[in-house]
Design an enzyme around this catalytic site. Structure first.
Site, mmCIF file in Angstrom:
data_model
loop_
_atom_site.group_PDB
_atom_site.id
_atom_site.type_symbol
_atom_site.label_atom_id
_atom_site.label_comp_id
_atom_site.label_asym_id
_atom_site.label_seq_id
_atom_site.Cartn_x
_atom_site.Cartn_y
_atom_site.Cartn_z
ATOM 1 N N ASP A 146 0.833 -1.190 0.000
ATOM 2 C CA ASP A 146 0.000 0.000 0.000
ATOM 3 C C ASP A 146 0.877 1.252 0.000
ATOM 4 O O ASP A 146 1.877 1.330 0.709
ATOM 5 C CB ASP A 146 -0.885 -0.017 1.257
ATOM 6 C CG ASP A 146 -1.868 1.139 1.304
ATOM 7 O OD1 ASP A 146 -2.705 1.229 0.390
ATOM 8 O OD2 ASP A 146 -1.787 1.941 2.256
ATOM 9 N N GLU A 204 14.902 -15.393 -0.470
ATOM 10 C CA GLU A 204 15.410 -16.455 0.400
ATOM 11 C C GLU A 204 14.394 -17.590 0.573
ATOM 12 O O GLU A 204 14.761 -18.704 0.954
ATOM 13 C CB GLU A 204 15.726 -15.901 1.797
ATOM 14 C CG GLU A 204 16.865 -14.915 1.861
ATOM 15 C CD GLU A 204 17.019 -14.360 3.274
ATOM 16 O OE1 GLU A 204 16.364 -14.907 4.185
ATOM 17 O OE2 GLU A 204 17.756 -13.381 3.452
#
Length: 584
Positions: A233, A282
């Protein structure tokens, strides 16, 4: 001679447990390049406990509907703990579910069920500001001036003889000044704090290292829960210009997305997203945690994504957010703002594809969301009124154009976003009584007039019932009479209905190899007011005029948003209609 509109989707597409095509997409690491992502506004989607407010359990029970619709992923608007001053975009605790929506266990169950159905889950992240009830902000107020906690927000002394004037001239997006003065613990008027939105939404100071540390931890919390990505956002708003300089103009909200602003689209945001991207990369693909080793630890990495809500002056500036080491997608607000006009649509399509190509990112296309008037209502009104319309307009014209615009959007290369209820052809509810309106902009006289409530009315599932199947009781915003005739129940299995058009379009999109991914279209010669382009063996024609046009019949017709007549190798395409053909 033949006529053609929306065929029924292939029965085998909707097998129990998901389709083979959907499962194949789910296993791709780059699934997001041509994904169709469905936005769920949780409070207005489905209410499981009859309290009038949608919730996570309600969403979970409706996941098979979304699977059968044919979308790839579900984006959930905020469900975090919040006082709800701005419908959850004022977050008090980023690691907790607000009780009105359920619990963390409900979130976990939703994510797991979605994955079993071949659907990915994207959650909203709100890093520009917190709630004024966030523990950091409450402690900053209690500790008074000079508190280290105040450095995590933008606290400043006021101007004027007694500090009675705001620190600068910035205006809130919701109207009025972007600053509020606090009462200090000793009862005296004190410092001011910055809030680009409501006063209950103080902006974080992203120059403070604790803010970055906290959000990296929040990312890991939800990634560990199994979410497939984040919609960010106000992704363009985190970093403010040094010194918080005056803007020097009034009516600043009218400049948003069109001009350089000292509080939006600052270059410093990109280093934040490079750090975030390293964290995301990751993690193993939540839909394919085991597979060929890509990171030396037996895990298939990739598959999780970031999506930016980034209002920028140009598409080229938007492309900066999706460079290879930053975010994956950014909403195409320039396309959303484009009227139903062939020349203007072609211009923004070309410019979007050209801007995304150098950074290797897919284009995204969107027509509606929780912040703008639904496109069935926008297109029902004369162009030039923007995305903040509170006029019903010509409903039949609006729906006809909305259906055509959807087929055009789904034919373009890249990823597409669908806002809940648009597959039902829902219009905005433009006559909500003042006493039920809840958009904070409505209560700020110089703001946006609270137009967003109209697109947030709970959607209808059944023809009858106290909330047309939304829940067992009423709904937090009143649904209009006649809403049941637009419901899922009323449209399911009805040839030519808007719901069946969406189902068929998404089925065809999966089955046609030339749809979805890619970065270019081949424009074909067409009459004025008509768009025609080829993508491999696929051809799309969109007539944006008010009259029927004669076009070549480009092979076998796959789908049309209206009744198209073919004869002698020619097709008569009605006004405001889009047609798909294949030459394969």
């Amino acid at each position: 001679m033949s006529q053609h509109s929306a065929p029924a989707p292939s029965p085998q597409l909707f097998e129990q447990g998901g389709s083979p095509a959907l499962a194949a997409v789910a296993k791709r690491r780059d699934w997001w390049r041509d994904a169709v992502i469905y936005q769920v506004y949780p409070r207005s989607f489905a209410d499981s406990d009859g309290d009038g407010m949608g919730d996570l359990e309600g969403v979970r029970t409706r996941l098979p509907y979304l699977r059968d619709l044919g979308v790839d992923a579900v984006w959930l608007s905020p469900f975090y703990a919040s006082p709800q001053a701005d419908a959850g975009y004022d977050v008090a605790d980023y690691r907790a579910v607000d009780p009105m929506f359920g619990t963390l266990l409900d979130a976990d169950a939703l994510i797991r069920d979605a994955h079993r159905l071949g659907l990915r889950i994207i959650v909203d992240l709100v890093p520009n500001h917190s709630s004024d009830q966030h523990e950091w902000f409450k402690r900053a107020l209690a500790d008074g001036p000079g508190s280290p906690l105040r450095e995590r927000y933008h606290f400043r002394p006021g101007k004027g003889k007694n500090g009675e004037l705001p620190p600068n001239d910035w205006e809130s997006i919701f109207g009025g000044p972007a600053w509020t003065r606090v009462t200090e613990p000793d009862g005296t008027p004190g410092e001011w704090y910055l809030h680009l939105f409501a006063p209950e939404q103080p902006d974080f100071n992203w120059d403070h290292p604790a803010v970055g540390d906290e959000f990296r931890s929040i990312l890991r919390f939800w990634l560990d829960m199994g979410v497939d990505g984040f919609r960010i956002d106000v992704a363009h708003g985190l970093v403010k210009a040094a010194g918080l300089p005056d803007l020097g103009t009034r009516d600043q909200v009218k400049l948003l997305g069109n001009d350089v602003m000292p509080f939006f689209d600052q270059d410093g945001v990109h280093e934040i997203y490079r750090q975030w991207r390293r964290i995301l990369d990751e993690y193993a693909d939540a839909m394919r945690p085991e597979g060929p080793s890509a990171d030396g630890r037996g895990r298939e990495t990739g598959g999780r994504i970031f999506v930016a809500e980034a209002w920028t002056p140009t598409i080229e500036r938007t492309a900066n957010y999706v460079r290879p080491d930053e975010l994956h997608q950014a909403f195409n607000f320039q396309y959303l703002d484009t009227p139903w006009d062939a020349e203007e649509l072609r211009r923004v399509i070309d410019r979007t594809l050209e801007a995304m190509r150098p950074v290797g990112a897919p284009a995204t296309w969107v027509l509606s969301n929780h912040d703008v008037t639904r496109h069935a209502t926008r297109f029902a009104n004369p162009p030039g009124l923007g995305t903040q319309i509170r006029l019903a307009g010509d409903r039949k014209l609006g729906l006809r154009r909305a259906r055509a615009a959807t087929l055009l959007m789904l034919a373009l290369p890249g990823s597409a976003y669908i806002y809940q209820g648009e597959e039902l052809g829902l219009p905005d509810v433009v006559d909500l009584p003042d006493e039920v309106r809840q958009d904070p902009a409505y209560f700020r006289g110089a703001g946006q007039d609270g137009f967003r409530d109209g697109c947030r009315v709970p959607i209808p599932w059944t023809r009858t019932g106290p909330s047309y199947g939304f829940g067992g009781g009423g709904s937090w915003l009143p649904q209009p009479e006649g809403w049941g005739e637009l419901s899922v129940e009323a449209q399911t299995g009805v040839p030519g209905s808007t719901l069946e058009l969406y189902r068929a379009a998404l089925a065809v999109r999966r089955e046609q190899p030339d749809l979805g991914a890619g970065d270019a279209v081949e424009w074909l010669r067409a009459p004025e007011g008509v768009l025609a382009f080829r993508r491999g063996a696929f051809v799309c024609v969109a007539n944006t005029t008010g009259e029927s046009v004669a076009m070549p019949a480009y092979g076998r017709m796959l789908l049309a948003s209206g009744e198209v007549t073919e004869a002698g190798g020619e097709a008569k395409v009605p006004a405001d209609t889009t047609v798909w053909w294949t030459q394969a």
